[in-house]
Design an enzyme around this catalytic site. Structure first.
Site, PDB file in Angstrom:
ATOM      1  N   GLY A 147       1.119  -1.294  -0.012  1.00  5.45           N
ATOM      2  CA  GLY A 147      -0.239  -0.068  -0.353  1.00  5.45           C
ATOM      3  C   GLY A 147       1.283   0.857  -0.015  1.00  5.45           C
ATOM      4  O   GLY A 147       1.874   1.239   1.083  1.00  5.45           O
ATOM      5  N   GLY A 149      -0.506   4.416  -0.757  1.00  3.24           N
ATOM      6  CA  GLY A 149      -1.930   5.595  -0.318  1.00  3.24           C
ATOM      7  C   GLY A 149      -1.032   6.326   0.999  1.00  3.24           C
ATOM      8  O   GLY A 149       0.500   6.087   1.304  1.00  3.24           O
ATOM      9  N   LEU A 203      -9.799  -1.472   1.589  1.00  6.11           N
ATOM     10  CA  LEU A 203     -10.275  -2.713   0.908  1.00  6.11           C
ATOM     11  C   LEU A 203     -11.213  -2.275  -0.186  1.00  6.11           C
ATOM     12  O   LEU A 203     -12.029  -1.396   0.184  1.00  6.11           O
ATOM     13  CB  LEU A 203     -11.382  -2.779   2.054  1.00  6.11           C
ATOM     14  CG  LEU A 203     -12.295  -3.888   2.068  1.00  6.11           C
ATOM     15  CD1 LEU A 203     -11.700  -5.180   1.553  1.00  6.11           C
ATOM     16  CD2 LEU A 203     -13.435  -4.928   3.399  1.00  6.11           C
ATOM     17  N   ALA A 229      -4.518  -1.897   8.232  1.00  7.80           N
ATOM     18  CA  ALA A 229      -5.529  -1.333   7.188  1.00  7.80           C
ATOM     19  C   ALA A 229      -6.916  -2.095   7.294  1.00  7.80           C
ATOM     20  O   ALA A 229      -7.529  -1.056   8.105  1.00  7.80           O
ATOM     21  CB  ALA A 229      -5.354  -2.603   5.842  1.00  7.80           C
ATOM     22  N   ARG A 230      -7.001  -2.461   6.789  1.00  6.47           N
ATOM     23  CA  ARG A 230      -9.255  -3.771   7.257  1.00  6.47           C
ATOM     24  C   ARG A 230      -9.392  -5.311   7.749  1.00  6.47           C
ATOM     25  O   ARG A 230      -7.950  -5.629   6.235  1.00  6.47           O
ATOM     26  CB  ARG A 230      -9.796  -3.164   5.768  1.00  6.47           C
ATOM     27  CG  ARG A 230     -10.131  -1.217   5.793  1.00  6.47           C
ATOM     28  CD  ARG A 230     -10.979  -1.347   6.602  1.00  6.47           C
ATOM     29  NE  ARG A 230     -11.358   0.171   6.815  1.00  6.47           N
ATOM     30  CZ  ARG A 230     -10.670   1.322   7.485  1.00  6.47           C
ATOM     31  NH1 ARG A 230      -9.539   1.140   8.355  1.00  6.47           N
ATOM     32  NH2 ARG A 230     -11.885   2.575   7.291  1.00  6.47           N
ATOM     33  N   ASP A 253      -3.830  -4.628  14.243  1.00  6.99           N
ATOM     34  CA  ASP A 253      -5.057  -3.739  14.500  1.00  6.99           C
ATOM     35  C   ASP A 253      -6.482  -3.341  14.285  1.00  6.99           C
ATOM     36  O   ASP A 253      -7.915  -2.910  15.017  1.00  6.99           O
ATOM     37  CB  ASP A 253      -4.049  -2.030  14.395  1.00  6.99           C
ATOM     38  CG  ASP A 253      -5.315  -0.974  15.170  1.00  6.99           C
ATOM     39  OD1 ASP A 253      -5.505  -1.518  16.302  1.00  6.99           O
ATOM     40  OD2 ASP A 253      -5.406   0.056  14.567  1.00  6.99           O
ATOM     41  N   GLU A 258     -15.443  -7.450  12.807  1.00  9.87           N
ATOM     42  CA  GLU A 258     -14.677  -5.723  14.284  1.00  9.87           C
ATOM     43  C   GLU A 258     -16.284  -5.233  14.132  1.00  9.87           C
ATOM     44  O   GLU A 258     -16.912  -5.046  13.314  1.00  9.87           O
ATOM     45  CB  GLU A 258     -14.207  -5.239  13.476  1.00  9.87           C
ATOM     46  CG  GLU A 258     -13.286  -4.170  14.467  1.00  9.87           C
ATOM     47  CD  GLU A 258     -12.095  -2.745  13.184  1.00  9.87           C
ATOM     48  OE1 GLU A 258     -12.351  -1.844  13.412  1.00  9.87           O
ATOM     49  OE2 GLU A 258     -10.952  -4.191  12.883  1.00  9.87           O
ATOM     50  N   HIS A 277      -8.404  -1.391  16.863  1.00  9.49           N
ATOM     51  CA  HIS A 277      -8.598  -0.706  15.787  1.00  9.49           C
ATOM     52  C   HIS A 277      -8.439   0.626  16.810  1.00  9.49           C
ATOM     53  O   HIS A 277      -8.909   2.033  16.602  1.00  9.49           O
ATOM     54  CB  HIS A 277      -9.938  -0.499  15.227  1.00  9.49           C
ATOM     55  CG  HIS A 277      -9.651   0.264  14.195  1.00  9.49           C
ATOM     56  ND1 HIS A 277     -10.872   0.032  13.094  1.00  9.49           N
ATOM     57  CD2 HIS A 277      -9.253   1.188  13.383  1.00  9.49           C
ATOM     58  CE1 HIS A 277     -10.841   0.513  11.485  1.00  9.49           C
ATOM     59  NE2 HIS A 277      -9.643   0.977  11.966  1.00  9.49           N
ATOM     60  N   ALA A 284      -3.864  13.365  18.019  1.00  9.58           N
ATOM     61  CA  ALA A 284      -3.659  14.748  17.144  1.00  9.58           C
ATOM     62  C   ALA A 284      -4.859  14.751  16.117  1.00  9.58           C
ATOM     63  O   ALA A 284      -4.974  15.447  14.966  1.00  9.58           O
ATOM     64  CB  ALA A 284      -2.717  14.194  16.487  1.00  9.58           C
TER      65      ALA A 284
END
Length: 313
Positions: A147, A149, A203, A229-230, A253, A258, A277, A284
Protein backbone atom coordinates in the site's frame (compact mmCIF):
# COMPACT_ATOMS: atom_id res chain seq x y z
CA UNK A 1 -25.46 30.04 2.07
CA UNK A 2 -23.56 26.80 2.69
CA UNK A 3 -25.00 24.84 5.63
CA UNK A 4 -22.77 22.17 7.16
CA UNK A 5 -23.30 19.92 10.15
CA UNK A 6 -20.44 18.94 12.45
CA UNK A 7 -20.70 16.09 14.98
CA UNK A 8 -19.34 17.63 18.19
CA UNK A 9 -18.68 20.83 20.11
CA UNK A 10 -14.90 20.53 19.70
CA UNK A 11 -15.11 20.72 15.92
CA UNK A 12 -17.74 23.44 16.09
CA UNK A 13 -15.41 25.48 18.29
CA UNK A 14 -12.35 24.94 16.08
CA UNK A 15 -14.28 26.17 13.03
CA UNK A 16 -15.96 29.08 14.78
CA UNK A 17 -13.61 31.69 13.35
CA UNK A 18 -14.31 30.49 9.79
CA UNK A 19 -18.05 30.81 10.33
CA UNK A 20 -17.56 34.25 11.87
CA UNK A 21 -15.55 35.35 8.83
CA UNK A 22 -18.38 34.27 6.47
CA UNK A 23 -21.58 35.20 8.32
CA UNK A 24 -23.64 35.45 5.12
CA UNK A 25 -22.14 32.40 3.40
CA UNK A 26 -21.58 29.68 6.01
CA UNK A 27 -23.79 28.18 8.70
CA UNK A 28 -22.48 25.48 11.04
CA UNK A 29 -24.91 23.21 12.89
CA UNK A 30 -23.98 20.67 15.56
CA UNK A 31 -25.45 17.25 14.68
CA UNK A 32 -24.07 13.82 15.55
CA UNK A 33 -26.63 11.96 13.37
CA UNK A 34 -28.43 10.77 16.49
CA UNK A 35 -32.04 11.58 15.83
CA UNK A 36 -33.44 13.82 13.12
CA UNK A 37 -32.76 17.48 12.50
CA UNK A 38 -35.65 19.92 12.66
CA UNK A 39 -37.39 20.20 9.29
CA UNK A 40 -36.22 23.72 8.50
CA UNK A 41 -32.54 22.93 9.14
CA UNK A 42 -32.77 19.55 7.36
CA UNK A 43 -34.05 21.32 4.24
CA UNK A 44 -30.93 23.52 4.11
CA UNK A 45 -28.07 21.07 4.80
CA UNK A 46 -25.45 20.86 2.04
CA UNK A 47 -22.62 19.02 3.83
CA UNK A 48 -22.53 16.52 6.69
CA UNK A 49 -19.37 15.71 8.63
CA UNK A 50 -19.70 12.14 9.94
CA UNK A 51 -18.72 11.38 13.57
CA UNK A 52 -15.61 9.38 14.36
CA UNK A 53 -16.05 5.58 14.21
CA UNK A 54 -19.63 5.89 13.06
CA UNK A 55 -20.55 2.27 12.35
CA UNK A 56 -24.03 2.04 13.87
CA UNK A 57 -26.27 -0.21 11.72
CA UNK A 58 -28.61 1.95 9.68
CA UNK A 59 -26.91 5.09 10.96
CA UNK A 60 -26.54 6.66 7.53
CA UNK A 61 -30.28 6.35 6.81
CA UNK A 62 -30.97 9.77 8.38
CA UNK A 63 -29.08 11.36 5.47
CA UNK A 64 -31.96 10.46 3.17
CA UNK A 65 -34.06 13.11 4.92
CA UNK A 66 -31.78 15.92 3.70
CA UNK A 67 -33.11 16.99 0.29
CA UNK A 68 -30.27 19.42 -0.46
CA UNK A 69 -27.41 17.19 0.69
CA UNK A 70 -24.48 17.38 -1.73
CA UNK A 71 -21.40 16.39 0.28
CA UNK A 72 -20.54 13.87 2.99
CA UNK A 73 -17.20 14.22 4.76
CA UNK A 74 -15.76 11.19 6.55
CA UNK A 75 -13.07 11.53 9.23
CA UNK A 76 -11.60 8.17 8.15
CA UNK A 77 -9.49 7.24 5.15
CA UNK A 78 -11.56 4.10 4.62
CA UNK A 79 -14.97 4.66 3.09
CA UNK A 80 -16.27 1.20 2.21
CA UNK A 81 -18.54 1.28 5.26
CA UNK A 82 -20.31 4.46 4.10
CA UNK A 83 -20.56 4.39 0.33
CA UNK A 84 -23.31 1.73 -0.04
CA UNK A 85 -25.59 3.57 2.40
CA UNK A 86 -25.56 7.10 1.00
CA UNK A 87 -28.50 8.64 -0.87
CA UNK A 88 -28.06 9.32 -4.58
CA UNK A 89 -26.44 12.53 -5.81
CA UNK A 90 -23.86 12.83 -3.03
CA UNK A 91 -20.12 13.46 -3.30
CA UNK A 92 -18.29 11.34 -0.72
CA UNK A 93 -15.01 12.70 0.66
CA UNK A 94 -12.70 10.78 2.96
CA UNK A 95 -10.24 11.72 5.69
CA UNK A 96 -7.07 10.98 3.74
CA UNK A 97 -4.15 12.46 5.65
CA UNK A 98 -5.85 12.70 9.03
CA UNK A 99 -4.70 9.37 10.47
CA UNK A 100 -1.43 8.84 8.55
CA UNK A 101 0.89 9.66 11.44
CA UNK A 102 -1.03 7.78 14.12
CA UNK A 103 -1.49 4.66 12.01
CA UNK A 104 2.14 4.66 10.91
CA UNK A 105 3.31 5.09 14.51
CA UNK A 106 1.24 2.10 15.54
CA UNK A 107 2.52 -0.02 12.63
CA UNK A 108 6.10 0.56 13.75
CA UNK A 109 5.17 0.13 17.41
CA UNK A 110 3.46 -3.21 16.80
CA UNK A 111 6.39 -4.41 14.72
CA UNK A 112 8.93 -3.51 17.40
CA UNK A 113 6.75 -4.98 20.15
CA UNK A 114 6.56 -8.36 18.44
CA UNK A 115 10.14 -8.42 17.15
CA UNK A 116 11.50 -7.64 20.62
CA UNK A 117 8.82 -9.76 22.33
CA UNK A 118 7.55 -7.02 24.61
CA UNK A 119 4.36 -8.97 25.48
CA UNK A 120 6.63 -11.58 27.07
CA UNK A 121 8.32 -8.82 29.10
CA UNK A 122 4.92 -7.54 30.27
CA UNK A 123 3.95 -11.04 31.42
CA UNK A 124 7.27 -11.49 33.23
CA UNK A 125 6.92 -8.12 34.95
CA UNK A 126 3.46 -9.08 36.22
CA UNK A 127 5.04 -12.17 37.78
CA UNK A 128 8.07 -10.26 39.19
CA UNK A 129 10.21 -12.64 37.17
CA UNK A 130 13.56 -11.67 35.63
CA UNK A 131 13.38 -12.90 32.03
CA UNK A 132 16.19 -12.14 29.60
CA UNK A 133 15.35 -13.67 26.20
CA UNK A 134 17.44 -13.59 23.02
CA UNK A 135 15.41 -12.74 19.93
CA UNK A 136 15.24 -11.12 16.52
CA UNK A 137 16.02 -7.50 15.75
CA UNK A 138 14.22 -5.16 13.39
CA UNK A 139 17.48 -3.88 11.92
CA UNK A 140 18.68 -5.71 8.81
CA UNK A 141 15.27 -7.27 8.19
CA UNK A 142 13.37 -7.01 4.92
CA UNK A 143 10.12 -5.08 5.49
CA UNK A 144 7.47 -5.32 2.79
CA UNK A 145 4.94 -2.47 2.92
CA UNK A 146 1.80 -3.21 0.89
CA UNK A 147 0.00 0.00 0.00
CA UNK A 148 1.49 3.32 -1.08
CA UNK A 149 -1.31 5.73 -0.40
CA UNK A 150 -0.83 8.41 2.23
CA UNK A 151 -0.85 5.89 5.12
CA UNK A 152 1.53 3.51 3.34
CA UNK A 153 3.95 6.33 2.55
CA UNK A 154 3.84 7.43 6.19
CA UNK A 155 4.61 3.86 7.28
CA UNK A 156 7.59 3.69 4.91
CA UNK A 157 8.95 7.03 6.16
CA UNK A 158 8.91 5.83 9.76
CA UNK A 159 10.58 2.51 9.01
CA UNK A 160 13.51 4.08 7.11
CA UNK A 161 15.56 5.06 10.20
CA UNK A 162 15.47 1.48 11.52
CA UNK A 163 18.12 0.20 9.08
CA UNK A 164 15.79 -2.17 7.29
CA UNK A 165 15.57 -3.27 3.68
CA UNK A 166 12.32 -1.65 2.55
CA UNK A 167 10.28 -3.09 -0.31
CA UNK A 168 7.23 -1.12 -1.44
CA UNK A 169 4.11 -2.53 -3.14
CA UNK A 170 1.28 -0.55 -4.72
CA UNK A 171 -1.59 -1.29 -7.08
CA UNK A 172 0.65 -0.77 -10.10
CA UNK A 173 4.42 -0.89 -10.54
CA UNK A 174 6.30 2.37 -10.99
CA UNK A 175 9.51 4.19 -10.23
CA UNK A 176 9.76 7.34 -8.12
CA UNK A 177 12.41 9.43 -6.41
CA UNK A 178 12.90 6.71 -3.76
CA UNK A 179 13.34 3.87 -6.23
CA UNK A 180 11.11 1.09 -7.49
CA UNK A 181 7.56 0.36 -6.35
CA UNK A 182 6.36 -3.15 -7.15
CA UNK A 183 2.88 -3.87 -8.41
CA UNK A 184 0.52 -5.95 -6.28
CA UNK A 185 0.58 -8.61 -9.02
CA UNK A 186 4.18 -9.33 -7.90
CA UNK A 187 3.18 -9.92 -4.27
CA UNK A 188 3.36 -13.70 -4.53
CA UNK A 189 7.00 -13.51 -5.57
CA UNK A 190 7.90 -10.96 -2.88
CA UNK A 191 6.32 -12.62 0.16
CA UNK A 192 8.83 -15.49 0.55
CA UNK A 193 11.72 -13.04 1.08
CA UNK A 194 10.02 -10.71 3.57
CA UNK A 195 10.67 -10.85 7.30
CA UNK A 196 7.89 -8.36 8.05
CA UNK A 197 4.81 -7.69 5.90
CA UNK A 198 2.88 -4.52 6.71
CA UNK A 199 -0.59 -4.05 5.20
CA UNK A 200 -1.67 -0.43 4.67
CA UNK A 201 -4.12 -0.64 1.78
CA UNK A 202 -7.81 0.24 1.45
CA UNK A 203 -10.39 -2.51 1.35
CA UNK A 204 -11.66 -3.03 -2.19
CA UNK A 205 -12.93 -5.99 -4.18
CA UNK A 206 -9.36 -6.53 -5.34
CA UNK A 207 -7.82 -6.39 -1.86
CA UNK A 208 -10.44 -8.57 -0.12
CA UNK A 209 -8.51 -11.60 1.27
CA UNK A 210 -5.39 -10.45 -0.53
CA UNK A 211 -3.56 -12.42 2.13
CA UNK A 212 -5.47 -15.69 1.75
CA UNK A 213 -4.29 -19.19 2.63
CA UNK A 214 -2.13 -19.43 -0.48
CA UNK A 215 -0.46 -16.06 0.09
CA UNK A 216 0.14 -16.75 3.79
CA UNK A 217 1.68 -20.09 2.87
CA UNK A 218 4.23 -18.25 0.73
CA UNK A 219 5.49 -16.21 3.69
CA UNK A 220 8.72 -17.49 5.22
CA UNK A 221 8.73 -19.39 8.50
CA UNK A 222 8.71 -17.00 11.44
CA UNK A 223 7.70 -13.97 9.37
CA UNK A 224 5.58 -11.25 10.98
CA UNK A 225 2.33 -9.97 9.47
CA UNK A 226 1.25 -6.48 10.62
CA UNK A 227 -2.21 -5.33 9.56
CA UNK A 228 -3.17 -1.67 10.03
CA UNK A 229 -5.40 -1.67 6.92
CA UNK A 230 -8.73 -3.50 7.18
CA UNK A 231 -9.47 -6.88 8.71
CA UNK A 232 -10.97 -8.31 5.54
CA UNK A 233 -7.69 -7.88 3.66
CA UNK A 234 -6.59 -11.03 5.52
CA UNK A 235 -8.36 -14.39 5.59
CA UNK A 236 -8.81 -14.73 9.36
CA UNK A 237 -9.36 -18.50 9.34
CA UNK A 238 -6.26 -19.08 7.24
CA UNK A 239 -4.19 -16.84 9.52
CA UNK A 240 -5.40 -18.73 12.58
CA UNK A 241 -4.11 -21.96 11.04
CA UNK A 242 -0.66 -20.44 10.56
CA UNK A 243 -0.57 -18.92 14.05
CA UNK A 244 -1.62 -22.14 15.75
CA UNK A 245 1.02 -24.04 13.83
CA UNK A 246 3.62 -21.57 15.08
CA UNK A 247 4.80 -20.86 11.55
CA UNK A 248 3.85 -17.16 11.40
CA UNK A 249 3.51 -14.30 13.86
CA UNK A 250 1.03 -11.44 13.59
CA UNK A 251 0.16 -8.03 14.98
CA UNK A 252 -3.35 -6.88 14.12
CA UNK A 253 -4.95 -3.51 14.74
CA UNK A 254 -7.91 -4.52 12.58
CA UNK A 255 -9.84 -7.78 12.47
CA UNK A 256 -12.56 -9.63 10.62
CA UNK A 257 -15.09 -9.48 12.19
CA UNK A 258 -14.83 -6.13 13.94
CA UNK A 259 -15.42 -5.42 16.76
CA UNK A 260 -14.07 -8.83 17.65
CA UNK A 261 -16.60 -10.89 19.67
CA UNK A 262 -15.38 -11.97 23.10
CA UNK A 263 -15.60 -15.64 22.13
CA UNK A 264 -13.60 -15.31 18.91
CA UNK A 265 -10.53 -17.59 18.73
CA UNK A 266 -8.24 -14.70 17.72
CA UNK A 267 -8.28 -13.50 21.33
CA UNK A 268 -6.43 -16.63 22.40
CA UNK A 269 -4.33 -17.29 19.30
CA UNK A 270 -0.63 -17.86 19.94
CA UNK A 271 2.05 -15.63 18.40
CA UNK A 272 -0.41 -12.74 18.08
CA UNK A 273 -0.50 -9.18 19.40
CA UNK A 274 -3.93 -7.61 19.05
CA UNK A 275 -5.04 -4.00 19.38
CA UNK A 276 -8.61 -2.75 18.92
CA UNK A 277 -8.43 -0.52 15.82
CA UNK A 278 -6.62 2.25 17.65
CA UNK A 279 -4.36 3.48 14.85
CA UNK A 280 -6.13 6.83 14.68
CA UNK A 281 -6.97 7.08 18.38
CA UNK A 282 -4.58 9.88 19.29
CA UNK A 283 -4.98 13.49 20.36
CA UNK A 284 -3.56 14.51 16.98
CA UNK A 285 -6.80 13.39 15.32
CA UNK A 286 -9.04 16.27 16.35
CA UNK A 287 -6.97 19.21 15.09
CA UNK A 288 -6.22 17.29 11.89
CA UNK A 289 -9.90 16.59 11.22
CA UNK A 290 -10.63 20.26 11.89
CA UNK A 291 -7.91 21.30 9.43
CA UNK A 292 -9.37 18.99 6.77
CA UNK A 293 -12.94 20.23 7.29
CA UNK A 294 -11.64 23.82 7.20
CA UNK A 295 -9.97 23.14 3.83
CA UNK A 296 -13.16 21.50 2.62
CA UNK A 297 -15.41 24.39 3.60
CA UNK A 298 -12.97 26.96 2.24
CA UNK A 299 -12.86 25.17 -1.10
CA UNK A 300 -16.63 24.92 -1.37
CA UNK A 301 -17.13 28.55 -0.38
CA UNK A 302 -14.71 29.52 -3.15
CA UNK A 303 -16.59 27.45 -5.70
CA UNK A 304 -13.70 25.01 -6.01
CA UNK A 305 -13.90 21.18 -6.29
CA UNK A 306 -14.28 19.33 -2.99
CA UNK A 307 -11.22 18.04 -1.16
CA UNK A 308 -10.50 14.28 -0.97
CA UNK A 309 -13.36 13.19 -3.23
CA UNK A 310 -13.48 9.40 -3.42
CA UNK A 311 -16.91 8.57 -4.88
CA UNK A 312 -20.18 9.95 -6.24
CA UNK A 313 -23.45 8.19 -5.57
Amino acid sequence: MLTATVPDDDLLHRLGDLAAAHPDDLRLVRWDLEGALDARTAADVDLVVIPHYFVRPGGFDVLRDLPRLRYVQLPSAGYEHARPHLPPGVVLCNGRGVHDAGTAELAVGLTLAVQRDLPRAVRAMGEARWDNPFGPSLADRRVLVVGQGSVGRAVVARFRPFEVDLVRVARTARDDADGHVHGVAELGDLLPEADVVVLAIPLTRESYHLLDAAALARMKDGALLVNVARGKVVDTDALLVELRAGRLRAALDVTDPEPLPSDHPLWHAPHLLLTAHQGGNTDATFPRVAALVRRQLTALLAGEPPVNEVART
